[in-house]
Design an enzyme around this catalytic site. Structure first.
Site, PDB file in Angstrom:
ATOM      1  N   ASP A   1       4.834  -0.096  20.556  1.00 47.53           N
ATOM      2  CA  ASP A   1       5.288  -0.757  21.777  1.00 47.53           C
ATOM      3  C   ASP A   1       6.433  -1.680  21.406  1.00 47.53           C
ATOM      4  O   ASP A   1       6.508  -2.169  20.278  1.00 47.53           O
ATOM      5  CB  ASP A   1       4.168  -1.581  22.417  1.00 47.53           C
TER       6      ASP A   1
ATOM      7  N   ASP B   1      -2.466  -6.603  24.914  1.00 43.30           N
ATOM      8  CA  ASP B   1      -2.530  -7.344  23.659  1.00 43.30           C
ATOM      9  C   ASP B   1      -3.367  -8.598  23.890  1.00 43.30           C
ATOM     10  O   ASP B   1      -3.711  -8.946  25.016  1.00 43.30           O
ATOM     11  CB  ASP B   1      -1.139  -7.649  23.122  1.00 43.30           C
TER      12      ASP B   1
END
Length: 377
Positions: free
Chosen positions: A267, A93
């Site tokens: 996720d 990320d």
């Protein structure tokens, strides 16, 4: 295996999608759940175990890894895959979500974000270009754009400002990413709980022709029905033939309902964080192993599970470990939880392939509703 990033949509069943992402480091079967390896470790788990649960890909955190051990150091050590002994795909990320949580320690403007490390107070600047540079140094296979994630509830004007900034940053990230054969950069749809802003964000990102698209800024304080409404608003705007990733989600129920609306990737820290706090996810719903009812129960969490943590250890022992604050308790429950999440994904994929996703959805919900087995008398 392939030298390029490819997404093959193999089947649909209602809104649910069965697919495959192929990359040089391996194949990701979708719908996919990505265990979170924040600082290069999936907490309380060996990565060999993580792989054995059925994970095709894990997630790393740009913000945390840039602070410790440092992106340049990771690059000198051969990249994140080499350092942590994980030869399969890794998604990183961008750090945007962590920056949101540091609101008291950061300054944000058009150029990027200046923030103080939560570790030692040192000052750092992350621009869209630097975020992509860090992810490249880590060796990430799927890199996320830098975005501004707004906690909900928030004023519409503030949500719009952050969404527009995220769009401009997405274009800068795309330029910084350039052409990296076999790798991908995903954009992130923002817009909070405002349907018209979600549509504008999705349309803007679509113009960038990215390899994949994420839906961000959800599961940050809003009710589930709002999250689902935003998915129903956003997903029809995104390219049908590209993967869709719902960031930071979530519970098994969240995932099942999101798959039904067309999400391909998830996720969440929930399975491992819950495991470390004594909460188990099973096909009969959640089980709080700390509860006294388990203290003398020699039955396993789930005798039908293929996971040793669920099948071979008694509830009494798990209860004792958790109540005694022994590390093994969190390890076993994290193992159980990650295995359950991957089993759920496997069941979803099989059901879509067989054209029986609606039945699987109903059967799964019915099993959760039954609740845990009766306590021993």
């Amino acid at each position: 295996m392939t030298e390029t990033f490819q997404f093959n949509l193999k089947a649909t069943d209602g809104g649910a999608r069965l697919g495959e992402i192929t990359m040089p480091r391996g194949t990701i079967r979708t719908p996919a759940f990505m265990p979170v390896g924040t600082v290069g470790t999936v907490k309380a788990m060996y990565l060999d175990q993580v792989r054995d649960t059925g994970a095709d890909i894990i997630l790393g955190n740009t913000y945390h890894l840039m602070l410790r051990p440092g992106a340049e150091r990771v690059a000198r050590l051969g990249g994140l895959h080499e350092l942590i002994r994980w030869k399969h795909p890794i998604l990183t990320d961008s750090g945007g979500f962590q920056v949101m949580s540091l609101s008291g320690l950061r300054k944000l403007d058009e150029k990027g974000v200046t923030f103080k490390s939560h570790v030692d107070g040192s000052l750092h600047h992350m621009s869209p270009e630097r975020s992509i540079e860090i992810q490249g140094l880590l060796g990430s296979d799927i890199q996320m754009q830098l975005d501004e994630c707004v906690a909900l509830p928030a004023e519409p004007k503030e949500i719009e400002r952050a969404m527009e900034l995220s769009l401009r940053w997405a274009e800068r990230c795309r330029v910084a990413f350039g052409d990296q054969p076999g790798k991908a950069m995903f954009g992130i749809v923002q817009g909070g709980d405002q349907p018209e802003l979600r549509i504008r964000s999705a349309e803007g990102l679509k113009q960038l022709d990215l390899k994949g698209y994420a839906v961000g800024g959800l599961a940050v304080g809003e009710p589930q029905d709002v999250m689902l409404k935003m998915l129903e608003t956003t997903l029809p705007v995104l390219p049908f033939e590209k993967p869709r990733y719902l960031m930071g989600v979530g519970t098994p129920d969240d995932m099942l309902k999101s798959v039904a609306r067309g999400i391909d990737m998830f996720d969440c820290v929930m399975p491992t964080r819950s495991g470390r706090h004594g909460l188990a996810f099973t096909r009969r719903g959640k089980v709080n192993i700390r509860n006294a009812r388990h203290a003398e129960d020699m039955r396993p969490l789930d005798e039908e599970s293929n996971c040793p943590a669920a099948r071979d250890y008694s509830r009494a022992y798990l209860h004792h470990l958790v109540r005694a604050d022994e590390a093994l308790g969190g390890m076993l429950l994290s193992w159980n939880n990650l295995n359950y999440y991957q089993d759920l994904m496997k069941g979803i994929r099989q059901a879509i392939a067989e054209g029986r996703f609606a039945d699987f959805y109903a059967e799964t919900q019915e099993m959760w509703a039954k609740g845990d087995i009766d306590p021993v008398l």
